[in-house]
Design an enzyme around this catalytic site. Structure first.
Site, mmCIF file in Angstrom:
data_model
loop_
_atom_site.group_PDB
_atom_site.id
_atom_site.type_symbol
_atom_site.label_atom_id
_atom_site.label_comp_id
_atom_site.label_asym_id
_atom_site.label_seq_id
_atom_site.Cartn_x
_atom_site.Cartn_y
_atom_site.Cartn_z
ATOM 1 N N ARG A 95 -4.057 -10.225 0.707
ATOM 2 C CA ARG A 95 -4.168 -9.035 1.551
ATOM 3 C C ARG A 95 -5.629 -8.790 1.925
ATOM 4 N NH1 ARG A 95 -1.274 -3.750 -0.655
ATOM 5 N NH2 ARG A 95 -3.154 -3.607 -1.930
ATOM 6 N N LYS A 198 -6.287 -3.046 4.617
ATOM 7 C CA LYS A 198 -6.884 -2.037 3.732
ATOM 8 C C LYS A 198 -8.370 -1.848 4.041
ATOM 9 C CE LYS A 198 -6.041 -0.844 -1.111
ATOM 10 N NZ LYS A 198 -5.312 0.394 -0.982
ATOM 11 N N GLU A 234 4.564 5.993 6.066
ATOM 12 C CA GLU A 234 4.318 5.956 4.620
ATOM 13 C C GLU A 234 3.578 7.209 4.170
ATOM 14 O OE1 GLU A 234 1.580 2.953 3.115
ATOM 15 O OE2 GLU A 234 0.611 2.796 5.061
HETATM 16 N N1 PLP Z 1 -0.069 2.336 1.176
HETATM 17 C C1 PLP Z 1 -1.368 2.702 1.215
HETATM 18 C C2 PLP Z 1 -1.886 3.336 2.450
HETATM 19 C C3 PLP Z 1 -2.176 2.463 0.093
HETATM 20 O O1 PLP Z 1 -3.451 2.818 0.108
HETATM 21 C C4 PLP Z 1 -1.619 1.855 -1.043
HETATM 22 C C5 PLP Z 1 -2.410 1.589 -2.239
HETATM 23 O O2 PLP Z 1 -3.524 1.260 -2.214
HETATM 24 C C6 PLP Z 1 -0.279 1.497 -1.024
HETATM 25 C C7 PLP Z 1 0.469 1.763 0.106
HETATM 26 C C8 PLP Z 1 0.327 0.820 -2.192
HETATM 27 O O3 PLP Z 1 -0.038 -0.513 -2.205
HETATM 28 P P1 PLP Z 1 -0.037 -1.352 -3.556
HETATM 29 O O4 PLP Z 1 1.344 -1.271 -4.098
HETATM 30 O O5 PLP Z 1 -0.397 -2.723 -3.134
HETATM 31 O O6 PLP Z 1 -1.018 -0.695 -4.439
HETATM 32 C C1 COI Z 2 -2.658 2.964 -5.500
HETATM 33 O O1 COI Z 2 -3.145 2.057 -6.107
HETATM 34 O O2 COI Z 2 -1.481 3.281 -5.610
HETATM 35 C C2 COI Z 2 -3.484 3.746 -4.591
HETATM 36 O O3 COI Z 2 -3.003 4.661 -4.016
HETATM 37 C C3 COI Z 2 -4.878 3.356 -4.443
HETATM 38 C C4 COI Z 2 -5.744 4.474 -3.977
HETATM 39 C C5 COI Z 2 -6.742 4.829 -5.009
HETATM 40 C C6 COI Z 2 -6.371 4.105 -2.682
#
Ligand code: PLP
Ligand code: COI
Length: 354
Positions: A95, A198, A234
Site C-alpha cells: 500500500r 494513505k 468510510e
Molecule cells: N480507512 C482510513 C481512512 C484509514 O486511515 C485507516 C487506517 O489507517 C483505515 C481505513 C484502516 O486501514 P487498516 O485496516 O489498513 O489499518
Molecule cells: C488505524 O490504524 O485504525 C487508524 O485509524 C490509524 C490512524 C491513527 C490514522
C-alpha cells in the site's frame, strides 16, 4: 554532534520497565530509536538506526510545502509462545508503494520496507508489550519528499523512516459501541482523487470535520460518496463494515476509500466462517436494515457502531449495549491469530527473530 533540542528519549524513559502496560492508550511516546533511510541520486542508502526523535529538514522540502508525504500503520505482537510477530506487513508495504507511486515519490521496494520494520522492532526490544497485557507495538512507517523545490514538482530526495510506539488494548471491558455522525457538510476524498492511498493530506483534510463531530459528542464520523452523498464511503480513519440480517458480510466498493488491511482480514475470516462476503456500493438508506455495523482498522480492529446520526434522523443498529455477536466473533478470531493463540492458515503473521 549532540542534538541541541529537547532531551533524548533515554532521558525521558530511562528503562522501559517503567511502562505500565495496562495503562497504555494510543499516544505517542519516545522509544529507544527509529530507523531511517535516504533516497538520493536514484537509490536508497543502507539506512541507520537513529536515537534522536528529530529530523533536520530543508526549509523547501516538498513534504512541507506540497504535501509529498505518506504513512502506514501496522502492529507487532508478543505472542503466546513468546515470539514477536508482525501482522500482514507486506500488505502495508504494497500500500505504501502504491501511495508513493500516486504522489510521484521514490519507489519503495517491499523488501526495504520489510527490512526496516524488522530492524526497528529488533532495536526496541523492551517496547513490545508483554503477552497478556492486550497491548502491541504500533509500527509507523513514514515516507516523504525531503529534497528542496520551489516549483510544484516531485523532490529529488526522499526520507523513509519507521518509528514504533507501544499501544494498549483499546477495549478493556469488551467492545463498546459508539455513535457515528454523517458528514454532509464535508467530503473526505473525491472519486479519482487520493482517497484510496494513505497520503498525509487526507488526514489534514479530516481534522476540521473530526473536531466538529467531536464537539457534537460523536467519536467518529461517516463520509458518504462525494459525488451524490447517496452511498457509504468510510469513517474518518476506518472502513465501514456491516452484517446483514441473513448473515452476510457487506462492505462498500468505492474508488475513494482506503483499502484497509483489517477489512481484508475480516473478509477472509468471514469466508472461513462460511459467511458470504459482498463488496459492493452500499446505499446509505440500507443501513437501517443491517443487523450489525462496525468501523474497522489496525488501531482497534473493530469498533461496533450502534447509532448513526444524519441531521434530524437517528438510525439504530445492533444491540444497544455491547457488540453484536458476529462482529464480536470476527474480532476474537483476528485477535487470536495476532497473539498466536489460534492457527494462522493464511500465513498472515511474520516472525521477527530477536
Ligand atoms: N480507512 C482510513 C481512512 C484509514 O486511515 C485507516 C487506517 O489507517 C483505515 C481505513 C484502516 O486501514 P487498516 O485496516 O489498513 O489499518
Ligand atoms: C488505524 O490504524 O485504525 C487508524 O485509524 C490509524 C490512524 C491513527 C490514522
Amino acid at each position: 554532534m549532540p542534538w541541541p533540542g529537547p532531551p533524548l528519549s533515554q532521558d525521558i524513559c530511562p528503562v522501559n520497565k517503567t511502562i505500565e502496560w495496562g495503562c497504555l492508550g494510543f499516544q505517542y511516546m519516545d522509544t529507544d530509536c527509529h530507523v531511517r533511510y535516504v533516497w538520493r541520486n536514484g537509490a536508497w542508502d543502507a539506512g541507520e538506526v537513529v536515537r534522536e526523535p528529530y529530523l533536520r529538514i530543508h526549509i523547501a522540502a516538498t513534504a512541507l510545502h506540497y504535501g509529498q508525504t505518506a504513512f502506514e500503520g501496522l502492529k507487532v505482537f508478543r505472542c503466546r509462545d513468546g515470539k514477536v510477530r508482525a501482522f500482514r506487513p507486506r500488505e502495508n508495504a504494497r500500500r505504501m508503494a502504491r501511495t508513493s507511486e500516486r504522489i510521484c515519490m521514490a519507489p519503495l521496494p517491499e523488501e526495504l520496507f520489510m527490512e526496516a520494520v524488522a530492524r526497528v522492532v529488533k532495536a526496541n526490544p523492551g517496547y513490545v508489550p508483554p503477552y497478556g497485557t492486550g497491548g502491541s507495538l504500533y509500527v509507523r512507517p513514514l515516507l516523504f519528499g525531503s529534497g528542496a523545490r520551489i516549483g510544484v514538482q516531485p523532490a529529488d530526495e526522499y526520507v523513509f523512516l519507521v518509528l514504533v510506539v507501544p499501544v494498549g488494548a483499546y477495549y478493556k471491558g469488551g467492545l463498546s459501541p459508539v455513535s457515528a455522525v454523517v458528514m454532509d457538510e464535508y467530503d473526505r476524498a473525491a472519486p479519482r482523487g487520493v482517497g484510496s492511498v494513505k497520503v498525509g493530506g487526507n488526514y489534514a483534510a479530516g481534522l476540521r470535520p473530526h473536531e466538529e463531530a467531536h464537539k457534537q459528542g460523536f467519536p467518529i464520523e461517516l463520509y458518504l460518496d462525494a459525488r451524490e452523498h447517496r452511498y457509504v464511503d468510510e469513517f474518518g480513519t476506518s472502513n465501514f463494515i456491516a452484517i446483514t440480517r441473513d448473515g452476510k458480510y457487506v462492505t462498500p466498493k468505492s474508488e475513494s476509500i482506503l483499502p484497509s488491511v483489517t477489512n481484508l482480514t475480516l473478509q477472509q475470516i468471514a469466508r472461513d466462517m462460511g459467511m458470504p462476503v459482498e463488496i459492493r456500493p452500499v446505499e446509505f438508506d440500507e443501513i437501517a436494515g443491517f443487523a450489525e455495523v462496525g468501523a474497522c482498522g489496525t488501531a482497534v480492529v473493530i469498533t461496533p457502531v450502534n447509532e448513526i446520526i444524519r441531521g434530524p434522523t437517528t438510525i439504530r443498529v445492533g444491540p444497544r449495549n455491547g457488540c453484536g455477536p458476529v462482529l464480536q466473533s470476527l474480532y476474537s478470531r483476528v485477535q487470536a491469530i495476532q497473539y498466536g493463540e489460534a492457527p494462522d492458515p493464511h500465513g498472515w503473521t511474520v516472525e521477527i527473530p530477536e
